[in-house]
Design a protein around this motif. Structure first.
Motif, short mmCIF file in Angstrom:
data_model
loop_
_atom_site.label_atom_id
_atom_site.label_comp_id
_atom_site.label_asym_id
_atom_site.label_seq_id
_atom_site.Cartn_x
_atom_site.Cartn_y
_atom_site.Cartn_z
N GLN A 200 -25.24 -19.70 -4.23
CA GLN A 200 -24.94 -18.63 -3.29
C GLN A 200 -26.21 -18.01 -2.73
O GLN A 200 -26.31 -17.74 -1.53
CB GLN A 200 -24.09 -17.55 -3.95
CG GLN A 200 -22.63 -17.91 -4.06
CD GLN A 200 -21.82 -16.76 -4.63
OE1 GLN A 200 -22.27 -16.04 -5.51
NE2 GLN A 200 -20.62 -16.59 -4.11
N LYS A 201 -27.21 -17.79 -3.59
CA LYS A 201 -28.48 -17.23 -3.13
C LYS A 201 -29.18 -18.18 -2.17
O LYS A 201 -29.74 -17.75 -1.15
CB LYS A 201 -29.40 -16.94 -4.32
CG LYS A 201 -28.99 -15.73 -5.12
CD LYS A 201 -29.94 -15.51 -6.28
CE LYS A 201 -29.47 -14.36 -7.17
NZ LYS A 201 -30.36 -14.17 -8.33
N THR B 205 -26.43 -23.26 -10.74
CA THR B 205 -25.27 -22.42 -11.04
C THR B 205 -24.67 -21.93 -9.73
O THR B 205 -25.29 -22.03 -8.66
CB THR B 205 -25.68 -21.21 -11.90
OG1 THR B 205 -26.55 -20.39 -11.13
CG2 THR B 205 -26.36 -21.66 -13.19
N HIS B 206 -23.50 -21.38 -9.84
CA HIS B 206 -22.81 -20.87 -8.66
C HIS B 206 -23.64 -19.76 -8.00
O HIS B 206 -23.75 -19.71 -6.77
CB HIS B 206 -21.42 -20.35 -9.06
CG HIS B 206 -20.60 -19.86 -7.92
ND1 HIS B 206 -20.10 -20.71 -6.96
CD2 HIS B 206 -20.21 -18.60 -7.57
CE1 HIS B 206 -19.43 -20.00 -6.06
NE2 HIS B 206 -19.48 -18.72 -6.41
N GLU B 207 -24.22 -18.89 -8.79
CA GLU B 207 -25.03 -17.78 -8.27
C GLU B 207 -26.28 -18.30 -7.56
O GLU B 207 -26.66 -17.79 -6.50
CB GLU B 207 -25.42 -16.81 -9.39
CG GLU B 207 -24.26 -16.01 -9.97
CD GLU B 207 -23.42 -16.82 -10.96
OE1 GLU B 207 -23.92 -17.83 -11.51
OE2 GLU B 207 -22.25 -16.46 -11.15
N GLU B 208 -26.92 -19.31 -8.14
CA GLU B 208 -28.12 -19.88 -7.51
C GLU B 208 -27.78 -20.52 -6.17
O GLU B 208 -28.52 -20.39 -5.19
CB GLU B 208 -28.77 -20.90 -8.44
CG GLU B 208 -29.41 -20.31 -9.68
CD GLU B 208 -29.88 -21.37 -10.66
OE1 GLU B 208 -30.83 -21.09 -11.39
OE2 GLU B 208 -29.29 -22.48 -10.68
#
Length: 83
Positions: free
Chosen positions: A12-13, A7-10
């Motif tokens: 980014q992390k 995902t986008h959040e993963e």
């Protein structure tokens, strides 16, 4: 887990952690960005001071060379016409 399934959040992390680890390996403290900015500003000032010193040194050497050449020419003229 492949990059396509993240995902986008993963993503980014993952990127943030990679950047943090890179900064730590370089000796920077990513938890204090203001201090890092001050360090980079200090390095920039040192670089600019070195560049200024180099350019002023070259101008000084050029001035010494030109002054010496003119003095040698004038001494030669004085000796040629003086005797």
């Amino acid at each position: 887990m492949s990059l396509n399934n993240m995902t986008h959040e993963e993503l980014q992390k993952l990127i943030a952690e990679a950047v943090r680890q890179t900064l730590v390996q370089m000796g920077a403290d990513p938890s204090n960005p203001i201090e890092m900015q001050r360090d980079f500003q200090h390095l920039r000032q040192w670089r600019r001071a070195g560049e200024d010193l180099r350019s002023k040194g070259m101008l000084t050497l050029l001035s010494i060379f030109i002054t010496g050449s003119v003095a040698l020419f004038l001494v030669g003229l004085r000796d040629y016409f003086g005797k």
